[in-house]
Each structure stands twice: as C-alpha cells, then as structure tokens.
Motif scaffolding. Structure first.
Motif: not given
Lengths: 251, 251, 251, 251, 251, 251
Positions: E175-180
């Motif tokens: 999820s955090e990679v997607s946000v970035t």
C-alpha cells in the motif's frame, strides 16, 4: 573596572550607573613557530585592559573566556578546545549569571575567527528563551549581546595593512603575534626562522587535514615580521576603537 | 613552562620528557567586602606560577579554568557560575584535548571548595569511558586525574593557623585574601571595616538563602587581618608544597 | 510511612503535617568475594526501614535510588553504573517530582562513597535554578537537600571500630557486609576465604586500573569478620542516629 | 539467581553458561484509593522473583528499575517520574554496563503502560550506536533487547478476564492491585470504598488534565475486587509464562 | 491552508478561528527494491495535502517532519536517521514554536512504524513541563498532542486488505509503495522483480542484524503488486478519514 | 538523482561512482506580507532540483533540512525554529548517517542567513570527533562539509542587483520572494501593498525586539517588485552556479 579584582560592592555600585560589561573571549591553540598558544585569549584581554586603563569609569571588564573552539588545531600539541555545544552551554551560564545581577548588555571582544560561528549560535540559543516565552519580558528586559572581533575595526585593519603589506595572513598573523609580544616582551622569539616565509593558504576542516595542509600551523602569514613595538601601536589603536564602541553600545 | 605563552613546539618538546600538566582551577564569585571576585582563580594561579618559577623545567602550567561552581553566590553582584553539568562537559573537553597530545597525568590545583564535588564527578565521567570500553586501553593508556585544594597541605594549614588563630573562616578567608593582596598589592583594601568582625558560620544551599544567612558574603572569617606580607609567606609555602607533590605525581 | 506501599491519599495526609522525605541512595557494584553486589543499596534501605519501623509517624521513606556511580567497579561482573551526568539528571527529576507535591526537605541516606561527589554536584545543579532566577521564590520555597553517609555517625563509627579494630577497610567493609547479612541471613557466606586476609589500600581511577590494583575487589578490608549478629547491632545504632537526625532536619 | 544479593564471582560463573539477564522495570505513581504508589515496580519484581524461585539456575534477575515515566500522574502526591530523555540515558548506562560484562540479551519485564514508548525509544537509541558504526561488530556482538509487559501473556489475560469480567480497567487495575496485595498482604486495603465503582475511561496527556479527568486516579477500573488470593493466582500464572519466555529468549 | 506557502498574516487569521495544526511526520529510509527512500514522509504528506485540498478552510498543514527514527535501516544506503533523543528535542522545539503562536492542538499524521515510540516519548517529554510546574497553566493552556498512523484507520485497512489479500507486509508494504507511485507516477518501477516474492518476517533490532535478516529490505511484503491506481484509491480513503478525524480533534 | 524518490539500490549504485551529496537547508519563518513562511527552504530546494534536472548523473540531492534557526522570527505566527543546540544534534545525525554509507563530501545549499552560524558550529562539532581521536582516520576518511548560501554566487548577486537596484533588502528580499513565486506561481501575491515601501534596516536579537523593530517582518526590502518571471531567471543562474560548484567540490 576589572571584575576579577573588584569586590561585589564595587559591582553593585557599577550597576547603579551602567548595565554593560565587556568580556574578552579567545582560544588556546597553536599559533605557529613563534606565536604563543594563548595568543587569541591574550590579544582581546590586553586590548580591553588597555582600554579600561584609559577610562576606568567607562568600562567594566569581566574575566576572559580563554578556551574556545579550536578542534582544527588539535593536531598541534598544547591546543585545548571546547566542543561547540559545550561552549554554547558555558556562554549561556555566564550570560544567565550576569543577567541575574541586572546586566543588560554584554560586549564580547573576540580574539579567534574559529569562535565566530559558535558565539553567534550561542547568542541565538540565549535569545531563544525569551523568543519562545516572552512573558518573561515583563519582569526582565531582553539582553543585548554583541560580538566584535578585535581586528575588525577599520583603524586596526588600516594599521595592520600598513605594518604588514605582505604576509599578514589569517592564522598566526603578524599582528596578533606582535600584540602578544607587546604583552610579554621577555618571551618574544625574534630568532625563529620559518620556511616558507609566507605560509600556505587554504580551507579548514578537521585536525588531521589541518596539519597535513599547514605543517607548521600558520595560514598565509609571515609572523617573523612581528615585534614588541608593532604590538604597542596595534593595542593603542584597537583599545581606542573598543572604548569608543563600548561607550556607544552602553548608551 | 607556561603553556599559554609557549609555542606548540615547546609543548612537543615537553612531551618528549614528561606526560604531566598542572591546571589551576578556580571560581569567579564574591569574597566579601574586601576580597576580590576572582580570588579563587587568582590563588591557585599565583601559587602555581610561583612554583613554576622555582623550577621551570619541572612543571608545565596550563591555562586557568577560572569560572567554576558558584551558584550559591549568585545573590551577590559579579558572581559568574557554570552549572555542574556544564563544568563536567568543559573539563571533559579540556582533558580529551590534552590526552590527544599524549598527556597522561593532569594535576588540578583547586582554589574553591564549591568546586570539589563537581571536579570529582567530572573525573568519574571522564574515567567512565575507559571503564565502559576497556578496548581503548590497548592504544591509549588511562588518564591519571588528581585534585588538590591549595589550602589542604599540612604546611599551608599550619601557617594559616599560626597567622590567623581566630577568624580564618571558610569563605573569604583571611589567607586567600592575603594571597590575592600579594598578587595585586595596589588593589589591597586595608581600609574596609566589617561587622561583625568575624562573620557567621552555617550551611550552604541556594543563592537566596545564602544571602539571607551571610549578608556580606563572608562565612566564619575576619579578612581584615589579611595583608600583602602574609600573602607572600603563604604563596611561598604553598608553592613549595605543590612543586614537591607535582614532582611525585609526575614520577 | 513507606511511600512505595502507600496510597496517594496517604502521602497527601503526610504533607498535611510534614514536608520532609527520606531517600535511601546506593549503588550496584561488586563488594568482594563475600559481599553482595547490592550492598550499598541494601544498607541504607535496611537502616532507614528499621528507623521507620521505630517511629512510622515521624518518617516518610521514598523508593531506593539503587544504581549510582560505580564506573570504577566495572571490571567486575555484575556492576551497573550511571554516568555522573545521568545521575544528576535523574536526581533532578526525582527532586522536581517531590517539589511538585510540596516537599521542601529531602534527606538522602547514602550507602556509597563513590556517590558523594555526584550527589553534591546534583544538589548544586538543582539549587542553581532558584539561584539563577529567584523570582520563583515568591511562589515556591527553596528546597533543602541533605546527604548523610550512613557510616558517618559517631555512634556508628565507634561501634564499627569496636567490632573490627583491624580490617574494617574502605570498600567491601566488614560493617557493610554485616549489615547485608543481617538483612539476608540465608545468603551469608561464612565459608568464603580471602587472601590476603586484609586487602590492599590505594586510590581509585578507572575500572581497568581498579581491577589491577584490587584483584578481588576489596580495599583495605577483611570482611571474613562479618556476621549477621554484628549487622543487627550496626543497624540498630544507625537507625537510631538516622531517626534522630531526620527529626531535627524536619523541624 | 538474584544479582543484588550475589557476588561478582557468582555473576562471573553465570556468564560462563548464559549471556541473558532479566530486569524488572516499573514506575512510582499513584494507583488510586487502594493501590500502592509502587505498584508498577512491585508487580514485575514479584513475578520475576517468583519465576526465579522456580528455576534459580535458569534465570538471573537484576535490580529493579523502579522509577519510570509517570509525568501524567504528578497531580497526585507521591508520584515520582523521570523525563523520557533521562530514562533513555539511564537505560543506556545500565545496558552499557551489562554489555561490558558480556551480557548479550536483556529481557525487561515491564510493569507500566506509560513506560512502553520510552523503553522502545531507549532500545532504538542503544541500537543506533552499532547501526551508525558497525565496525564495533567485529569485537562485540550486538545486544538483544526485549520488552514484555507482564499482563500481556495470553494466560495472564485469560485469568484476569475470568477473575474480573467487569472493572479490570487500564490504570489501577484490579489485577495489579491484587498482585501487590499478594506481595504485601498486611498492607491490603479491603475497607476502601470508591465512587463511582468503575472509574471513568479516557485519554492521557499532562498531569493537570489527568487529575481533572480521573479525580481519584483510577482509569476504567474497580480495584475493590482485588484480593491477596487473586494476586497469588496471577503471580503463579505470570511467573510461569515469564520463565518459559526467558528460556526461549536465552536459547 | 498550507503553512509553508502561506504568509504570517494568513496564519494570524487562521488562529482567529482555530487552534489546530496538522504535521505530517515520516522517515527517510530504504523501502526495498522498488520503494522510494522517502516513502514514509511522502505518504502522510500526500494524504494530508489531499485532505486539505478537499476543505482548505478546515485544515492547516505544517511542514513535513521528514527524517525520523530509522537506525535499523542504516545497513542500506540512503537511509538517514535521527537518534531518538535528537528527535525528541526537535519535536519539542516545533511544539514550543507553535505554542508560542497560540496553537493548542497538534495532530501528527505519522508515516513510519519506527517513529511511534519516539513520538509518544516526545509527547511525554513535552507534557512533563506543565506536569512538573502547573503554575504555567494560568497563563497558557495545556497542549493537546495526537498521533495517528495513516494506515491505522479502519477504512484504510479494509481497502488495503481488499487490494492485497496476501503480501501486504509490514515494511515496504504494497500500500505505501502504491501511495508513492500515485504521488510520483513517472518514477514507478513496475519492472522490478523480487525474490522471494513475499519477503520474510521477523523482529527488528540494529542495522547489522536487520540487513542479515531482511536482505533486500522488505519485511513480509510483496510490493510488486503496487500501482498508481491503487495509490489513488488509498489516498482518497485515507484523506477522508484524516479530514473527519481532524475536524473532530479541532472541535 | 533525488534521494527521497530513489531506491537504496540507486544510492548504492551512485556510491560506486561518487561520494558527494547535496543537502538543501532552509528555515520555516515569516517573510513579510507577501512572502511564504517556507521561503528559505523552498529557494535552495528549487534551485538544487533545477540543477539536478540539468545533469541528473552529476548530482545527488538529499531531503531538505527545512526547519532551521529562526528564534528571532517567533513574534510572527507560523514561524517554527530549532534551538541551535538541537540543530547541531540533527545535523550530526544526518552526517553520521551519510558517512555510514560511504559519503565523504556533503554540500549544504543554505537558504537562510540565520542558519549560517549554527551550520558552521555543527561542522566544527562534527569534525571534533576525528580531531579528538584521529585513530578513526585509518578506517574512515574525514568528511568534507561545505556550506554555500544560494545568493552568494557572484552571478546571482549581479542578477539580483540588476533586477532590484533598490529595495533588495536582507530579509524577505525581492529575489527570494521571486524564486518562491516561480516555484508556486498560483500562490503569488501581486496585490499586497506595503508601507513603508522599503522596510527599515537594523540588527537582530530576540523575537520581542524583532517585532518591535520590523513590524511587518521585512528588513530593508521591497518585495512588491518580486515576480514569477524574475524568479525563473534567478533560479536558472543559481542552478548553473550550484551545478558547477558541486562538480568541482566532488572532484
């Protein structure tokens, strides 16, 4: 008035007429082959004391803050330094002590280029208290803190340029060595030779590199030109400049 | 040898024969109606310098650590103090600097009873590094740190008791005022009267209470007895004791 | 009253009649071949608790400050130390907490010679706040801080000299080992032999040197003389002395 | 083995077979109308010592770190706190001391929710040294640091839920008060009444707000249910869980 | 409103209607083979700025506190960390600055699990001032400090579980990679392969061990699943949750 | 390359060819009626990123150190400051982190005059470690630390003088406001009027005095002259100068 040889009643009386004090601040670090380790503490102390002698009622001189920021000189035996964070803490304590008594203006006569950044950082650290919490302002006025490097008066710079058109330098300068010879004529070292005559110039980082780059400790200077007589002239001019500026600062 | 007026080459040469240095350590605090604010810094400095003059090849004297722990005197104008935590940090920096050059033995000649606890705490803080991580011991010998209070030699105590059978006291003592008068005879204050003649005694806490309990700053002393002549005698005896002890310490 | 096993309402009630609290303060460090690592924390705790049991309404006992300044013992497994600077910070926090509740007098019963300097430095650090800024005095009285080493009552010293005319020593002393045996009789070690019978004496610096100079950890002592019975006698005498002094301190 | 009542030779022998130590860590803070101020230090200490009594050869127990982070309870008399920054420094010193002796695994049995963040921050501060400078890794293995809250075993939680289906709470809980009553049965307070029977719940910030929101100090609990008998049961279950986990941790 | 691109008059006007500010707080540390080093600072910043864009009059966003506690990631190039003690000091200064202007509620949107302990310790350090000395309460209200981890809303967690039923992980999460990637679509790395597909799980201590245990930096995650589109969805849901919570917090 | 949006493998690859990194360093402080609070962080960031875009293979840009020394601006809402001592600690941690990875040269592009002293003090604090203990030099080369103020290139100064022959000023300058307008054209404030057109000049101490002396926050400037177009020109010239200097520094 000289605080270290005054009584507390003398200082109480001083505070009845003035809220200003002068603090010489220097360093304890190598100054090349013919300069004293205490040069940067001796110079502002000698100048300030001469100024005080001219007008004892106009100037209160505190103790000399004699060990400053000299980490870059640690490659040479005898150098003593504070870390910048320690120096900030010590300057805070001195200032808080003086504010406790009612001093509102502190004039720091500085003898060391390497102190400049940390002195200014200490000023910001000290001011930050009132800046964060201005309620103190009702009870206690803010403190005025001023730094002056003794060589940074136009009259002093003119004289130094005239005395040493070449080889004045930026560390172990011809002028500062002269001032210390004036203060301690018996310890002058006219016999010391240096090679090269004018030391190399460059930038400063840590002590290992400093000694590699500046093998005898000098930067850009030829202090074999220094003399007791020159020192007397420089002290006279600098003391006058300090006295005038302190009078304006105190007003 | 006096470090502040020596060159780094002088110190390098000193280290070729000795690993010992002497540091006078004092305080900047009120000393009653006729004592100087700088008394506790002046006394060890004067004594050490006299000792050095007797045997310049046997003693290296560093700069004076002139502002110490004097929070309890802040009720009197002119007093300047470090917090104990700042003093520990500064003594660490001085010691680390000296160890960098190869010094292995530091003798602190102390002029202020209020410094004793913090000096000893600083010693423990400094030793703790090697105690936590003895691997450093392979590369660098441990440091020997010794504190001596200048009044705490039997010869000095005998002389003081003989000179001042009553009213020697414990702050602004008759003996320390004499030592400073010997150092600065022009500034002696024979004219100052005190009441009561012998100041009250008691315990010390913060500056507010100190001023309440000891209104003119003295504790238990009658320094109207002090004189330039007495100071000369005390300095002579103390310097001899210091010289002898430093020689033993360095051995 | 014992604070750790009291409720906050108990302490609120105590503050209605007294502003004094007693804190045992010790160390966690080797005590030779037959002494416990916790000796210096156990001794003041046992003495203070016995005193409290004699007059529960006259003494409030706080938690034991059980780890102190023991860097010099780190060469022996099990020793735990604070750096002096950490200990000063922790003592400040304890004191500030107690002042918040209205305590005005803190009596620290100390069990470790190596704590003395840092305790006194902490007192100066704590007092410095009010000394720098006495305006707080209008709202909050100053704090009285007193240190007493449990062995330093004349009655206690007399008893110890009588019990152990030789080999009392200065670390891992016969008396402190007895006090801990009295506290933990099941853990007494009468079987342990030592050689030499009386340990060597000397000065203390870092942990590397300490272990070289004092191979089994003792200094100047022969604690094979220690016994549960002696411990009971010492605790009785010390508790009485503490109780009397705390009553005077609180008055 | 209990470190405070062991000799250094005992610890040296322990290190021959294990590199693990258990440290109880708690707090000194109000625990409502019938809970002791020392509750959070007493609970982990009692549990760990019971565990040690079951298998003295499998567990070394250090001194209790008895004062932690309790600033939010300072509105109630008797509470003593460290600032988080002080607690980090003290935990560093304890850990460095233990690493000096060869300990490689420290298990902190925690008794206070308010300590959790600071304990974990201290772990990060300690690990940061090796993380910044991994060269130390050649000489000294990294340190394993583990925190366990004593109530956070499933067996303990099950028991507490069964004993106190309502009113277990989150501060001055029914279970922790029972544990302390088990430890000090003579000091149990069955007579204390509380109103409301179950204390309010909410969030925590500073001490002023805490006392407004939680007037008698409890949060969400009804500790009038606590008893010596319950405490015995909880200690037995918790000690078993600790012992098992420490064995796994040490392996 | 975004503080860094506002004028001081804008903030003065804001303070006329609200006492709340939102601070994104993150870290600068490795995030595996396809995640950015700035991930943990970018995520809360992007979410908060999106929330602000939805209701600029309801939310004031301060600068991002972008470097946090990441000592355990120092084994991977590019990671930058503060020691916890430094982070506490910096958060104190930020908070003191904001309190000076009249802010009474600070909402920290956190992007890094490794920050949690130190943020909470910093809150306790900040609250401790008022807790020790409540007299300040008359002049200045207490400060409300709230931490929220952006992934810790139920709506966000539901979405992440739905998007990544396996391999969401706990570091370098899908999820955090997607946000970035949503924030910097041009820099997305769809081409990066990883082996094993799902990274191992485990516990964290220092940087040397971390790299041994988690060779490519990920913990428990498969961020090859990440996409710009997922990031947009997550930001939308998280921003709504933040906005709603900030509105309640400010009320 | 931009570190915050790179992976650790990217940085590992970078270190294979270069040991240099550029860090923009600024402040978060009022910039008068039409300048952004983030001006001093935005300017170096925008300039450095433009430089990087010209030669991505020649420059690695780290995260922006965005909050600096701004205590003197705390009289104006929105200003956030670090104390100098905190800033020194944070810069140490950033530098230690980067040295861990093998960086040997850090170029700090500074956007705030008030940061200069503290940045230089931090450099001395960082260098002091190797200066005190040069043994580290065998394993780890010294670090080169360089500060450049973005306005202090001759090409930049020439352009600014040409664009703003009067009213360039020293705080909230016409040029820095232009740079931020170029970065955020939608937020430019051409409508703001100021009186007097050119702000007063003077010296700086604490926040109370600053606001008295400089009522709208500006010093010596007339930033109503600022424009998006000017900003573009300044950024272009400054970026070129930075790029060239960084190339030389890295060589």
């Amino acid at each position: 008035m000289l605080l270290p040889v005054s009584t507390w009643q003398d200082i109480e009386a001083w505070l009845g007429k003035s809220r200003t004090i002068v603090i010489p601040i220097g360093s304890m670090e190598q100054h090349g082959p013919n300069g004293f380790i205490g040069t940067d503490a001796i110079c502002p102390e000698v100048i300030v004391r001469h100024a005080e002698s001219l007008a004892p009622d106009d100037m209160l001189v505190g103790p000399t803050f004699s060990v400053g920021c000299a980490q870059h000189h640690l490659g040479f035996p005898g150098t003593i330094t504070l870390r910048p964070s320690t120096m900030i803490a010590a300057m805070e304590d001195w200032t808080e002590s003086l504010m406790r008594h009612g001093f509102e203006r502190i004039y720091w006569l500085n003898g060391h280029g390497g102190n400049i950044a940390t002195i200014e950082a200490a000023f910001a650290e000290i001011h930050a208290r009132r800046s964060f919490d201005p309620r103190g302002a009702d009870n206690r006025p803010g403190i005025a803190l001023k730094r002056r490097d003794w060589w940074d008066f136009s009259s002093v710079m003119s004289l130094c340029n005239q005395l040493y058109p070449t080889g004045h330098g930026s560390h172990a300068t011809a002028s500062e060595v002269s001032v210390t010879y004036h203060a301690y004529p018996d310890r002058a070292r006219p016999e010391v030779k240096m090679s090269p005559k004018i030391a190399p110039s460059g930038t400063i980082s840590d002590a290992v590199r400093y000694r590699q780059d500046f093998p005898d400790g000098r930067i850009g200077s030829d202090p074999t030109q220094s003399s007791v007589e020159d020192g007397a002239k420089i002290v006279a001019v600098a003391a006058e400049a300090v006295l005038e500026e302190v009078r304006r600062f105190a007003a």
